[in-house]
Write an enzyme that holds these catalytic residues in place. Sequence first.
Site, short mmCIF file in Angstrom:
data_model
loop_
_atom_site.label_atom_id
_atom_site.label_comp_id
_atom_site.label_asym_id
_atom_site.label_seq_id
_atom_site.Cartn_x
_atom_site.Cartn_y
_atom_site.Cartn_z
N SER A 116 -42.83 9.19 21.32
CA SER A 116 -43.03 10.62 21.07
C SER A 116 -44.13 11.15 21.98
O SER A 116 -44.07 10.98 23.19
CB SER A 116 -43.35 10.80 19.59
OG SER A 116 -43.27 12.13 19.21
N ASP B 75 -31.81 13.69 17.46
CA ASP B 75 -33.27 13.73 17.35
C ASP B 75 -33.72 15.19 17.19
O ASP B 75 -33.53 16.00 18.09
CB ASP B 75 -33.91 13.09 18.60
CG ASP B 75 -35.42 12.96 18.47
OD1 ASP B 75 -36.01 13.62 17.57
OD2 ASP B 75 -36.01 12.20 19.26
N HIS C 32 -35.94 10.24 15.12
CA HIS C 32 -36.97 10.29 16.15
C HIS C 32 -37.71 8.97 16.28
O HIS C 32 -38.53 8.80 17.17
CB HIS C 32 -37.95 11.41 15.80
CG HIS C 32 -38.94 11.71 16.87
ND1 HIS C 32 -38.57 12.03 18.18
CD2 HIS C 32 -40.30 11.73 16.86
CE1 HIS C 32 -39.66 12.25 18.90
NE2 HIS C 32 -40.72 12.07 18.13
#
Lengths: 265, 516
Positions: free
Chosen positions: A94, A216, A244
């Site tokens: 991320s 996602d 995610h």
Amino acid sequence: MKAFEKYNIKIVGNGPKTMLLAHGYGCDQVMWRFFSPAFQDDYRVVLFDHVGAGKSDLSQYSREKYGTLNGYADDVLEIIEAVGGAPVVFVGHSVSSMIGILAANKKPEYFSRLILIGPSPCYINNGEYVGGFTRSDIDGLLQTLDANHLGWSQAMAPVIMKNEDRPELAAELAESFCRTDPAIAKHFARVTFLSDNREDLRRLGVPSLVMQCSEDNIAPHAVGEFVHRQLAGSQFVSLKATGHCPHLSAPEETIRSIKDYLERH
Amino acid sequence: MKDQPEQDEARLASLEESAEELYEFAPCGYLTTTIDGRIIKVNRTLAEWLGYSVDELTGKRFSDLLSVGGKIYYDTHLNLLLRMQRSVDEIALDLIRKDGGAIPALVNSRQKRTPADEPLLNRFTIYNATERRLYERQLLEARDLFQTTLSSIADGVIATDAYGVVTFINPVAASLTGWKENTALGRTIHEVLKLVREDNGEAVENPISHALRTGQAVGLENHTVLVGLDGRQIVVDDSASPIRDESGFVTGAVLVFRDVSERRRSERALEQARTELERVAAELRRSNEDLSQFAYIASHDLRSPVKTVAALTQLLAQTYGDKLGEGKELLGHVTDATRRMAKLIDDLLIYATATTKGKLPKTPVDANVQLAAALENLHAAIADSGAEITHEDLPAVAMDGTSLVQVFQNLIGNAIRYRSSRAPQIHIAARASDDGWIFSCRDNGIGIATKYHAQIFDPFKRLHGNELPGSGIGLAVCKKIIERYHGRIWVESSENEGAIFHFTVPSRISRADDRL
């Protein structure tokens, strides 16, 4: 060593090469639990908490330094210097995938490969660019954070400051997985979701793997492809895993993809 | 039937044996998803809340039902927590109804796993929390307001619980004590705030402890010094109050304090400056008094020998004038010089008197009357010069009548004395201003060049030497008198253009002037 305390650095495995695992927004190094064992034979796997997260030294947190992702990128370089073993394989989830890119732009020689899980250089829609969110969406997130931090007790602060004289609170902390000071959580959320690092992508000279999940919500498919197009020398892999956090929801597929990439490139 | 309540309860309990009924119509929403978040089962209560049919919901993702902020929270927190610790409770999320409206909800979740600890399903219960979340929002806003206010004020604020353990410290308090907010919280007030007396450095009772012990507010303990974490000492004013709950029990205390070192320093500097100013003023007053006294005594005492010289000279001229021959002319010069000297001494005496004497009348005096008196004194000069003197109706003023006569007499006398070839025309007027009355005396005389405007009010300053009569004391006496009443006197004139003398006098009697 100071850095080990500051970033709560843990090293597992004893392979010849070093792999650095950088957690994303919302949690801490615990999220690599199902992922890191798979690499322990081939790598020294280095885990850490970003300052402000997990069991890092909260007294080191400053709004100035961590007002942009560059503050975190400098920390990554400091961690690599502290643990040695450069050039490392950097795995960032991320927001940490962007932090890795910023760090690699500063010191390319510290990195052999960047593995980017669900990267997004800019979460906010901007003209032609579709990041997936608007500013008011991010305000909504901040409100959700507020609503979910009501239970955060000020009494937790001394524990996190590592006050050894109050052990009863330390026990409580162990139970509170991924618990973050709400003020820091909100600031990190703002810095993460309002950042725009699209310009930094093209400067990356380190080979990289862009890993894109299905469905996602946070880093949509189009964003992953954008990142892949901008990064010279990047490979793109589309995972079946949804959500995610493929290293949590589908660790086998995630591990296999990364191993494939590292063997072939 | 009324006498068989057990049977009734049993009958009612049998209605609740249907698990399906309990599930579908439970007073909360039920929802089950795959590990990927796909909805596989949902109860009718929740479907109804959301405005969907059960079929419409099945197959959607749970995160599709959330606000955008909630989706991010789900992906960055909720989902992770479930995977790591199997359960999460009391997560606040907004569910979005089919019509777009939001339902603020509290969500609990449990993860069902295989015997091998592999995740299988996520189960959610959803409680409608509209009222509660509204209430929480208000609480949050109140807390934010409280935090922002206490963080922005310039005073240090520390709050403790009933045991004196610090529960709040604002940035000013943190900076004054040298503690960081995070390290101060959870410590006792004695650790965080060390206070000693300013004079002997002895510890003073912490105002927080005092407030907690007595339940009373404790006011400013003056001359208290705060000893910071680094040993730095700061003079502070402080006050502490107990915090009470609704039933009046003391649940804590709050201390407010501020750095007064700067104020203490300026107070000291101000005090020093004032003492110095008073000393200088007293010295000046004394020296002025001495000087006036001297001038008065000197001129007074000089007057009789000079008069004697004048008288003797006159006697000498009368008795031996014939025998002196050319000496008689010299004697004439001696007589003239002696007369001038006598006049100078008289003037000096007037000037000295103007400085030392002068009383305030009990009621204001009518300036018209004083002007008339001055004109009466000047009647010979007025008649000789053919001067035409006019005046407007003048006000009553707060000054000694004799002094005002003196001022008028000097100004009008000058106007006549320094007349041009034309017959003198003199006009007296007065107008009100912020600080009393402004009088003016306008003439059509020879005027005064601008460069002399300042010096004409100095004693014995004469612009015309001996060609015109006068000792040069008149305007100096006017200035002295006017200034005694805190007034000003000035001239507006240029050469050959006439002159206007202005002076201000107070309209009201100020008792502060009694000391004059």
